[in-house]
Design a protein around this motif. Structure first.
Motif, PDB file in Angstrom:
ATOM      1  N   LEU A 177     -53.053  -6.263  49.019  1.00  0.00           N
ATOM      2  CA  LEU A 177     -52.020  -7.410  49.124  1.00  0.00           C
ATOM      3  C   LEU A 177     -53.030  -8.805  48.449  1.00  0.00           C
ATOM      4  O   LEU A 177     -54.072  -8.942  48.945  1.00  0.00           O
ATOM      5  CB  LEU A 177     -51.787  -7.768  50.688  1.00  0.00           C
ATOM      6  N   VAL A 189     -52.515 -12.583  48.371  1.00  0.00           N
ATOM      7  CA  VAL A 189     -51.930 -14.033  49.104  1.00  0.00           C
ATOM      8  C   VAL A 189     -51.991 -15.049  48.466  1.00  0.00           C
ATOM      9  O   VAL A 189     -51.742 -16.294  48.946  1.00  0.00           O
ATOM     10  CB  VAL A 189     -52.369 -13.949  50.421  1.00  0.00           C
ATOM     11  N   GLU A 216     -50.974 -17.802  45.125  1.00  0.00           N
ATOM     12  CA  GLU A 216     -49.615 -18.526  44.486  1.00  0.00           C
ATOM     13  C   GLU A 216     -49.358 -17.563  43.140  1.00  0.00           C
ATOM     14  O   GLU A 216     -50.141 -17.249  42.509  1.00  0.00           O
ATOM     15  CB  GLU A 216     -49.783 -20.016  44.299  1.00  0.00           C
ATOM     16  N   HIS A 240     -50.207  -6.377  45.388  1.00  0.00           N
ATOM     17  CA  HIS A 240     -48.605  -7.078  46.020  1.00  0.00           C
ATOM     18  C   HIS A 240     -48.642  -8.358  46.352  1.00  0.00           C
ATOM     19  O   HIS A 240     -49.464  -8.658  47.061  1.00  0.00           O
ATOM     20  CB  HIS A 240     -48.145  -6.068  47.037  1.00  0.00           C
ATOM     21  N   ILE A 255     -47.686 -11.786  47.932  1.00  0.00           N
ATOM     22  CA  ILE A 255     -47.006 -12.678  48.967  1.00  0.00           C
ATOM     23  C   ILE A 255     -47.952 -13.858  49.209  1.00  0.00           C
ATOM     24  O   ILE A 255     -48.897 -13.608  49.674  1.00  0.00           O
ATOM     25  CB  ILE A 255     -46.631 -11.814  50.222  1.00  0.00           C
ATOM     26  N   SER A 279     -49.528 -16.794  50.781  1.00  0.00           N
ATOM     27  CA  SER A 279     -49.920 -16.958  52.193  1.00  0.00           C
ATOM     28  C   SER A 279     -48.900 -17.763  52.914  1.00  0.00           C
ATOM     29  O   SER A 279     -48.764 -17.260  54.100  1.00  0.00           O
ATOM     30  CB  SER A 279     -51.392 -17.739  52.327  1.00  0.00           C
ATOM     31  N   GLN A 285     -45.826 -17.489  52.807  1.00  0.00           N
ATOM     32  CA  GLN A 285     -44.585 -16.805  53.003  1.00  0.00           C
ATOM     33  C   GLN A 285     -44.831 -15.618  53.716  1.00  0.00           C
ATOM     34  O   GLN A 285     -43.907 -14.922  54.216  1.00  0.00           O
ATOM     35  CB  GLN A 285     -43.938 -16.419  51.765  1.00  0.00           C
ATOM     36  N   LEU A 286     -46.061 -15.401  54.032  1.00  0.00           N
ATOM     37  CA  LEU A 286     -46.542 -13.990  54.853  1.00  0.00           C
ATOM     38  C   LEU A 286     -45.730 -13.958  56.179  1.00  0.00           C
ATOM     39  O   LEU A 286     -45.193 -12.694  56.466  1.00  0.00           O
ATOM     40  CB  LEU A 286     -47.940 -14.082  55.024  1.00  0.00           C
ATOM     41  N   ASN A 326     -42.874 -14.763  57.250  1.00  0.00           N
ATOM     42  CA  ASN A 326     -41.365 -14.609  57.169  1.00  0.00           C
ATOM     43  C   ASN A 326     -41.270 -13.192  56.285  1.00  0.00           C
ATOM     44  O   ASN A 326     -40.086 -12.722  56.062  1.00  0.00           O
ATOM     45  CB  ASN A 326     -40.840 -15.605  56.268  1.00  0.00           C
ATOM     46  N   ARG A 327     -42.250 -12.611  55.548  1.00  0.00           N
ATOM     47  CA  ARG A 327     -42.118 -11.404  54.829  1.00  0.00           C
ATOM     48  C   ARG A 327     -42.835 -10.222  55.132  1.00  0.00           C
ATOM     49  O   ARG A 327     -43.145  -9.347  54.327  1.00  0.00           O
ATOM     50  CB  ARG A 327     -42.480 -11.968  53.167  1.00  0.00           C
ATOM     51  N   GLU A 363     -41.778  -6.567  54.611  1.00  0.00           N
ATOM     52  CA  GLU A 363     -42.176  -5.680  53.144  1.00  0.00           C
ATOM     53  C   GLU A 363     -43.419  -5.003  53.422  1.00  0.00           C
ATOM     54  O   GLU A 363     -43.525  -4.116  52.619  1.00  0.00           O
ATOM     55  CB  GLU A 363     -42.440  -6.884  52.240  1.00  0.00           C
TER      56      GLU A 363
END
Ligand SMILES: [Zn+2]
Length: 364
Positions: free
Chosen positions: A276, A278, A280, A292, A294, A296, A298-299, A301-302, A305
């Protein structure tokens, strides 16, 4: 110039300046100090050149990506003025080396981008009675101030408490206009020369605030805070703190830690993991390890996934380890069972593969 003259040039030539960081602020700052002919410059810099920073780190080119920032900066600056002695310290400014480094120079110029370092620089300088210049940039804004002079204010006089983590993001997360870092670095060099020539405010504390979105400069004059815990009338701090990250509210590492070299071994051994990233999207686009993405922010709320990896090995990284530490904590709190933080983040990964390449062993 009448303010400088032969005598002033001699003063500059016999001076020693310790610069922390060869990044956005360090770029223009170092070039002007070297061009002005400062006798000796110590440069504390342990990072490697990263592609996503080139817009504001003007000492470096694309060919330098993955190489030591300090070593490249030294080579570039030596070409600019071979008479200046440049000593590169390939280490982070920390409680272990702070006293030794600060002790050896006339003035310290802090071009770092984080609060733990700013407080550490302040404490080391004030405890040793050394003046220092603090600079910071954020988006279109920046500030410069000379601190730590006798009877003058220190950084803690201005900011007794560090900001709440999360409210203040670093340059990589929030961004900074490259030219703004150049302006602030130039102002830091100017303030350094003003000090070396004796043209500064006698007690320092003149904070120049720059807002280049509205083209405004403002000067605020601070004096010593008598209630300052470090330099006030009843001080409570008599030595460096044990942990400046903790003081600034940055969480302890609770995830397991894997180095890029160990991760490389996992790959060879066929150990399965989910990676993962994190950072931008712009940072990811500039270079990534195939994780993958995502960001940081937004983590929370996501997390959906990632739920399929809850009982699998999850390896998290950011640029240098700040955001990934927060992210690993979040995953562990959400019940993930096998969470690892890549030590030193993407920068360490680049440095590891650069070293491997140097021996002709492998490419990422
Ligand atoms: Zn103070």
């Amino acid at each position: 110039m009448p303010e400088v003259g032969v005598e002033g040039q001699e003063k500059i030539r016999s001076s020693t300046v310790l610069v922390i960081g060869a990044g956005g602020l360090g770029g223009s700052l170092l070039q002007y100090l070297v061009a002005a002919g400062v006798g000796k410059i110590g440069l504390v810099e342990a990072d490697v050149v990263e592609g996503s920073n080139l817009h504001r780190q003007i000492l470096f080119t694309h060919q330098d990506i993955g190489q030591s920032k300090g070593a490249i900066a030294k080579a570039v600056l030596n070409r600019l003025n071979p008479d200046v002695e440049i000593q590169h310290y390939n280490e982070r400014f920390s409680i272990k080396n702070a006293y030794t480094l600060v002790q050896s120079y006339d003035i310290v110029v802090d071009g770092s981008d984080n609060f733990p370092t700013r407080y550490l620089v302040n404490d080391a300088c004030v405890l040793l009675g050394k003046p220092f210049i603090s600079g910071a940039v954020h988006r279109f804004e920046g500030q410069v101030v000379l601190l730590g002079l006798p009877d003058g204010p220190c950084y803690r006089c201005l900011y007794p408490k560090p900001p709440t983590p999360g409210l203040v993001a670093n340059c990589a997360e929030e961004g900074v206009l490259g030219a703004v870092a150049g302006v602030i670095g130039g102002l830091m060099a100017t303030e350094t020369l003003r000090f070396l020539l004796g043209l500064h405010a006698p007690k320092g504390g003149e904070l120049l605030q720059v807002d280049l979105k509205t083209f405004r400069f403002a000067k605020f004059v601070f004096s010593k805070n008598t209630a300052c815990l470090l330099c006030g009338e009843a001080p409570e701090i008599f030595d460096l703190l044990e942990n400046y990250e903790a003081f600034c509210g940055i969480p302890e590492q609770i995830a397991k830690v894997v180095t890029p070299a160990e991760l490389h071994d996992w790959k060879i051994e066929g150990i399965d993991y989910f990676m993962l990233d994190v950072r931008e999207p712009e940072e990811y686009a500039a270079g990534n390890m195939g994780g993958h993405l995502i960001p940081s922010g937004q983590l929370t709320n996501r997390l959906d996934e990632l739920m399929q990896y809850r009982n699998k090995r999850v390896v998290v990284h950011c640029k240098s380890g700040g955001r990934s530490r927060e992210a690993t904590k979040l995953l562990l709190d959400a019940g993930f069972t096998d969470v690892w933080d890549i030590k030193g983040g993407f920068l360490a990964y680049l440095a590891f593969y650069h070293a491997l390449d140097a021996f002709g062993k492998s490419t990422p």
